[in-house]
Design a protein around this motif. Sequence first.
Motif, PDB file in Angstrom:
ATOM      1  N   ARG A 133       0.830  -1.204   0.000  1.00 31.96           N
ATOM      2  CA  ARG A 133       0.000   0.000   0.000  1.00 31.96           C
ATOM      3  C   ARG A 133       0.866   1.257   0.000  1.00 31.96           C
ATOM      4  N   ALA A 134       1.930   1.252   0.818  1.00 28.88           N
ATOM      5  CA  ALA A 134       2.837   2.408   0.863  1.00 28.88           C
ATOM      6  C   ALA A 134       3.505   2.618  -0.495  1.00 28.88           C
ATOM      7  N   PHE A 135       3.908   1.530  -1.130  1.00 27.99           N
ATOM      8  CA  PHE A 135       4.538   1.589  -2.458  1.00 27.99           C
ATOM      9  C   PHE A 135       3.556   2.132  -3.495  1.00 27.99           C
ATOM     10  N   GLN A 136       2.319   1.696  -3.423  1.00 24.26           N
ATOM     11  CA  GLN A 136       1.291   2.167  -4.355  1.00 24.26           C
ATOM     12  C   GLN A 136       0.988   3.649  -4.147  1.00 24.26           C
ATOM     13  N   GLN A 137       0.992   4.090  -2.903  1.00 32.19           N
ATOM     14  CA  GLN A 137       0.712   5.495  -2.615  1.00 32.19           C
ATOM     15  C   GLN A 137       1.795   6.412  -3.174  1.00 32.19           C
ATOM     16  N   LEU A 138       2.998   5.851  -3.390  1.00 31.33           N
ATOM     17  CA  LEU A 138       4.086   6.614  -4.012  1.00 31.33           C
ATOM     18  C   LEU A 138       4.044   6.503  -5.538  1.00 31.33           C
ATOM     19  N   GLY A 139       3.006   5.849  -6.068  1.00 30.46           N
ATOM     20  CA  GLY A 139       2.861   5.711  -7.509  1.00 30.46           C
ATOM     21  C   GLY A 139       3.440   4.425  -8.067  1.00 30.46           C
ATOM     22  N   GLY A 140       3.898   3.533  -7.195  1.00 30.36           N
ATOM     23  CA  GLY A 140       4.506   2.283  -7.643  1.00 30.36           C
ATOM     24  C   GLY A 140       3.479   1.231  -8.022  1.00 30.36           C
ATOM     25  N   ARG A 141       3.940   0.263  -8.803  1.00 31.12           N
ATOM     26  CA  ARG A 141       3.078  -0.843  -9.236  1.00 31.12           C
ATOM     27  C   ARG A 141       3.935  -2.097  -9.361  1.00 31.12           C
ATOM     28  N   LEU A 142       3.465  -3.200  -8.793  1.00 31.09           N
ATOM     29  CA  LEU A 142       4.136  -4.489  -8.960  1.00 31.09           C
ATOM     30  C   LEU A 142       3.613  -5.159 -10.222  1.00 31.09           C
ATOM     31  N   GLU A 143       4.514  -5.669 -11.032  1.00 24.70           N
ATOM     32  CA  GLU A 143       4.152  -6.433 -12.217  1.00 24.70           C
ATOM     33  C   GLU A 143       4.175  -7.925 -11.876  1.00 24.70           C
ATOM     34  N   PRO A 144       3.472  -8.758 -12.624  1.00 24.55           N
ATOM     35  CA  PRO A 144       3.582 -10.199 -12.411  1.00 24.55           C
ATOM     36  C   PRO A 144       5.051 -10.641 -12.509  1.00 24.55           C
ATOM     37  N   GLY A 145       5.467 -11.464 -11.548  1.00 28.31           N
ATOM     38  CA  GLY A 145       6.864 -11.904 -11.521  1.00 28.31           C
ATOM     39  C   GLY A 145       7.766 -11.016 -10.696  1.00 28.31           C
ATOM     40  N   GLN A 146       7.194 -10.002 -10.036  1.00 28.78           N
ATOM     41  CA  GLN A 146       7.969  -9.120  -9.165  1.00 28.78           C
ATOM     42  C   GLN A 146       7.504  -9.257  -7.717  1.00 28.78           C
ATOM     43  N   LEU A 147       8.445  -9.039  -6.802  1.00 27.30           N
ATOM     44  CA  LEU A 147       8.149  -8.908  -5.380  1.00 27.30           C
ATOM     45  C   LEU A 147       8.702  -7.574  -4.913  1.00 27.30           C
ATOM     46  N   LEU A 148       8.228  -7.138  -3.770  1.00 26.96           N
ATOM     47  CA  LEU A 148       8.648  -5.852  -3.231  1.00 26.96           C
ATOM     48  C   LEU A 148       9.859  -6.047  -2.323  1.00 26.96           C
ATOM     49  N   SER A 149      10.938  -5.335  -2.634  1.00 26.10           N
ATOM     50  CA  SER A 149      12.117  -5.318  -1.778  1.00 26.10           C
ATOM     51  C   SER A 149      11.909  -4.268  -0.696  1.00 26.10           C
ATOM     52  N   VAL A 150      12.172  -4.653   0.548  1.00 27.33           N
ATOM     53  CA  VAL A 150      12.034  -3.752   1.686  1.00 27.33           C
ATOM     54  C   VAL A 150      13.406  -3.627   2.340  1.00 27.33           C
ATOM     55  N   TYR A 151      13.950  -2.407   2.388  1.00 22.48           N
ATOM     56  CA  TYR A 151      15.270  -2.195   2.983  1.00 22.48           C
ATOM     57  C   TYR A 151      15.224  -0.977   3.907  1.00 22.48           C
ATOM     58  N   PRO A 152      15.755  -1.093   5.130  1.00 16.96           N
ATOM     59  CA  PRO A 152      16.380  -2.284   5.692  1.00 16.96           C
ATOM     60  C   PRO A 152      15.367  -3.391   5.947  1.00 16.96           C
ATOM     61  N   PRO A 153      15.845  -4.627   6.123  1.00 14.69           N
ATOM     62  CA  PRO A 153      14.922  -5.745   6.354  1.00 14.69           C
ATOM     63  C   PRO A 153      13.962  -5.465   7.503  1.00 14.69           C
ATOM     64  N   VAL A 154      12.763  -5.997   7.390  1.00 14.63           N
ATOM     65  CA  VAL A 154      11.695  -5.736   8.362  1.00 14.63           C
ATOM     66  C   VAL A 154      12.113  -6.137   9.774  1.00 14.63           C
ATOM     67  N   CYS A 155      12.857  -7.231   9.908  1.00  8.45           N
ATOM     68  CA  CYS A 155      13.187  -7.743  11.243  1.00  8.45           C
ATOM     69  C   CYS A 155      14.159  -6.851  12.007  1.00  8.45           C
ATOM     70  N   ILE A 156      14.775  -5.855  11.346  1.00  4.72           N
ATOM     71  CA  ILE A 156      15.714  -4.974  12.049  1.00  4.72           C
ATOM     72  C   ILE A 156      15.323  -3.504  11.943  1.00  4.72           C
ATOM     73  N   GLN A 157      14.162  -3.212  11.385  1.00  2.80           N
ATOM     74  CA  GLN A 157      13.755  -1.819  11.236  1.00  2.80           C
ATOM     75  C   GLN A 157      13.410  -1.198  12.576  1.00  2.80           C
ATOM     76  N   SER A 158      13.686   0.094  12.685  1.00  2.45           N
ATOM     77  CA  SER A 158      13.246   0.835  13.863  1.00  2.45           C
ATOM     78  C   SER A 158      11.919   1.512  13.542  1.00  2.45           C
ATOM     79  N   ALA A 159      11.228   1.941  14.586  1.00  4.24           N
ATOM     80  CA  ALA A 159       9.921   2.562  14.400  1.00  4.24           C
ATOM     81  C   ALA A 159      10.029   3.904  13.680  1.00  4.24           C
ATOM     82  N   THR A 160      11.192   4.546  13.762  1.00  9.37           N
ATOM     83  CA  THR A 160      11.352   5.878  13.172  1.00  9.37           C
ATOM     84  C   THR A 160      11.937   5.821  11.761  1.00  9.37           C
ATOM     85  N   GLU A 161      12.470   4.713  11.368  1.00  7.92           N
ATOM     86  CA  GLU A 161      13.129   4.605  10.075  1.00  7.92           C
ATOM     87  C   GLU A 161      12.125   4.253   8.987  1.00  7.92           C
TER      88      GLU A 161
END
Length: 199
Positions: A133-161
């Motif tokens: 949803r956040a990616f779409q709100q920035l105008g992004g679109r996933l095509e078939p065969g694509q996944l969304l890369s999230v950096y930094p990884p979700v398991c180490i993200q801080s609440a402010t980052e």
Amino acid sequence: MKGILFTGRSIADAHTFGLLPAYLQDFLRTQNGVVAYFGGLHIRGCCHAPAWHDLGAAWNGEQAFWKRYATVRPTDIPFAQDCVGNQFLLRDDAVLFLDTETGELADLEVDFKHFLFGIEKFPLDALGMEPLRAFQQLGGRLEPGQLLSVYPPVCIQSATEKPQLRPLPALERLAYLADFYAQIKDLPDGQRLHFTLKA
């Protein structure tokens, strides 16, 4: 299902199809896998191409999930994934959720039928679609065969980052996640990490 971007062609991998439980066979007979919810859910099909849609390869190929993740068994069927590459597995008749960053496995306490019912009723929550949803709100679109890369990884993200979001070819994203998991799986909680970005 809503927001369908891709529907698999006719069943071409009869061997894999024959190994599946009857309820999954019934689903794949009507549509041989699907990318729905604008990329929020990908259910794999029994085919050999495109490679990112190939259930047989994800289950028993060179890069099968049970070969990459210690928590996954060879009999677990990786039938689907969410927008960032976390996996939904069938173990017996139960649907399990594999966090592909950490390798943690959770029993969703539903069968395949109720899994589909849950995502139909509550897709945002059931599929963890906040990054999409956040990616779409920035105008992004996933095509078939694509996944969304999230950096930094979700398991180490801080609440402010604020995470960086970008589309990647699905197999590239899954290879990255498996490599990340292999590097952190034996680290204790709270371990400090240093990332080196590749050019």
